[in-house]
Design an enzyme around this catalytic site. Structure first.
Site, short mmCIF file in Angstrom:
data_model
loop_
_atom_site.label_atom_id
_atom_site.label_comp_id
_atom_site.label_asym_id
_atom_site.label_seq_id
_atom_site.Cartn_x
_atom_site.Cartn_y
_atom_site.Cartn_z
N SER A 42 55.98 11.51 42.02
CA SER A 42 54.74 12.09 42.34
C SER A 42 53.68 12.80 41.19
O SER A 42 54.41 13.35 40.34
CB SER A 42 55.05 13.22 43.32
OG SER A 42 55.90 12.75 44.22
N1 SAH Z 1 59.76 13.60 44.41
C1 SAH Z 1 59.92 12.22 43.78
C2 SAH Z 1 59.00 11.09 44.76
C3 SAH Z 1 59.60 10.10 44.73
S1 SAH Z 1 58.51 8.78 45.84
C4 SAH Z 1 59.38 12.27 42.45
O1 SAH Z 1 58.47 12.84 42.27
O2 SAH Z 1 60.18 11.52 41.68
C5 SAH Z 1 59.64 9.21 47.43
C6 SAH Z 1 60.85 8.80 47.23
O3 SAH Z 1 61.41 8.62 48.87
C7 SAH Z 1 61.29 7.43 46.99
O4 SAH Z 1 62.06 7.39 45.76
C8 SAH Z 1 61.84 6.58 48.13
O5 SAH Z 1 62.90 5.98 48.00
C9 SAH Z 1 62.31 7.81 48.88
N2 SAH Z 1 62.74 7.46 50.24
C10 SAH Z 1 61.94 6.99 51.00
N3 SAH Z 1 62.33 6.86 52.47
C11 SAH Z 1 63.35 7.69 52.48
C12 SAH Z 1 64.32 8.03 53.45
N4 SAH Z 1 64.13 7.68 54.68
N5 SAH Z 1 65.31 8.90 52.95
C13 SAH Z 1 65.46 9.41 51.68
N6 SAH Z 1 64.63 9.08 50.84
C14 SAH Z 1 63.52 8.24 51.13
#
Ligand code: SAH
Length: 213
Positions: free
Chosen positions: A64
């Site tokens: 993010s």
């Molecule tokens: N806070 C993280 C954001 C990553 S993007 C960062 O800054 O690195 C969002 C993440 O949510 C992705 O890694 C994706 O695989 C995960 N995601 C999507 N659907 C999900 C679910 N149902 N349960 C858990 N994680 C999920």
């Protein structure tokens, strides 16, 4: 990966940018000022680590944007020792911010590759948290209730399991919608009553149900 004076200097510049964009909470800014974000990004793209932008990571996901991390964290009004559930560990950077602020962190990721990657980085930085490989729509009932819940992927609706696992008096920050999301700040007033505030438009990767390959 090394954390040099150059990295530290860039982090402070990033904090200035975040302040200019309206982030006020000193504890959030201090955490961002301390965490080596470049360690969460492929080393060949290290130069992007302290720009205020989202960036691709493994499994077609994104780390993010620092402003989004700061904004969501600030809205949670996190106090040291509080139990926080994070949905979407991704790179683990947001997890590190929550840990650095003294929260007891529980985090779920549905991509196995990222679950492993984030665990390796967070452990190497000595952060203690409880990580789970699984579906965030279900939350972590074993460890509920949580003081705060942060969702970092775009959900179609607010998952009922997460509302149930939030303590009365607790807060959840969650982007809801397809394409562009409305950031919702939800206060749980009683077992059945919630106050919902819309906090602007954001863009996240989608929150997907169950792992389907
Ligand atoms: N806070 C993280 C954001 C990553 S993007 C960062 O800054 O690195 C969002 C993440 O949510 C992705 O890694 C994706 O695989 C995960 N995601 C999507 N659907 C999900 C679910 N149902 N349960 C858990 N994680 C999920």
């Amino acid at each position: 990966m090394k954390d040099s004076a150059k990295h530290q200097g860039r982090r402070l510049q990033l904090c200035d940018v975040l302040m200019q964009k309206g982030i006020r909470c000193k504890r959030v800014l201090n955490a961002i000022g301390r965490i080596p974000r470049h360690v969460f990004i492929d080393s060949s793209f290290e130069d992007f680590a302290y720009q205020d932008t989202a960036f691709p990571i493994a499994a077609d996901q994104t780390i993010s944007q620092p402003y989004t991390v700061a904004f969501q964290t600030e809205q949670l009004d996190l106090q040291p020792g509080e139990k926080v559930l994070e949905i979407g560990t991704g790179s683990g950077y947001q997890t590190a911010v929550l840990c650095e602020m003294g929260a007891k962190v529980y985090s779920i990721e549905r991509q196995h590759e990222l679950f492993l990657f984030s665990r390796r980085i967070l452990t190497s930085l000595n952060y203690n948290y409880t990580g789970k490989y699984g579906d965030g729509y279900k939350g972590m009932p074993t460890y509920a209730p949580f003081d705060k819940i942060i969702v970092t992927a775009g959900a179609i609706d607010v998952p009922p399991a997460l509302l149930r696992q939030l303590k009365t008096g607790g807060k959840m920050i969650i982007p809801v919608g397809q394409g562009t999301q409305k950031m919702l700040l939800i206060d749980k007033i009683s077992e059945k009553d919630y106050a919902v505030k819309k906090m602007g438009d954001f863009r996240f990767v989608p929150m997907l149900e169950e792992k389907d390959g």
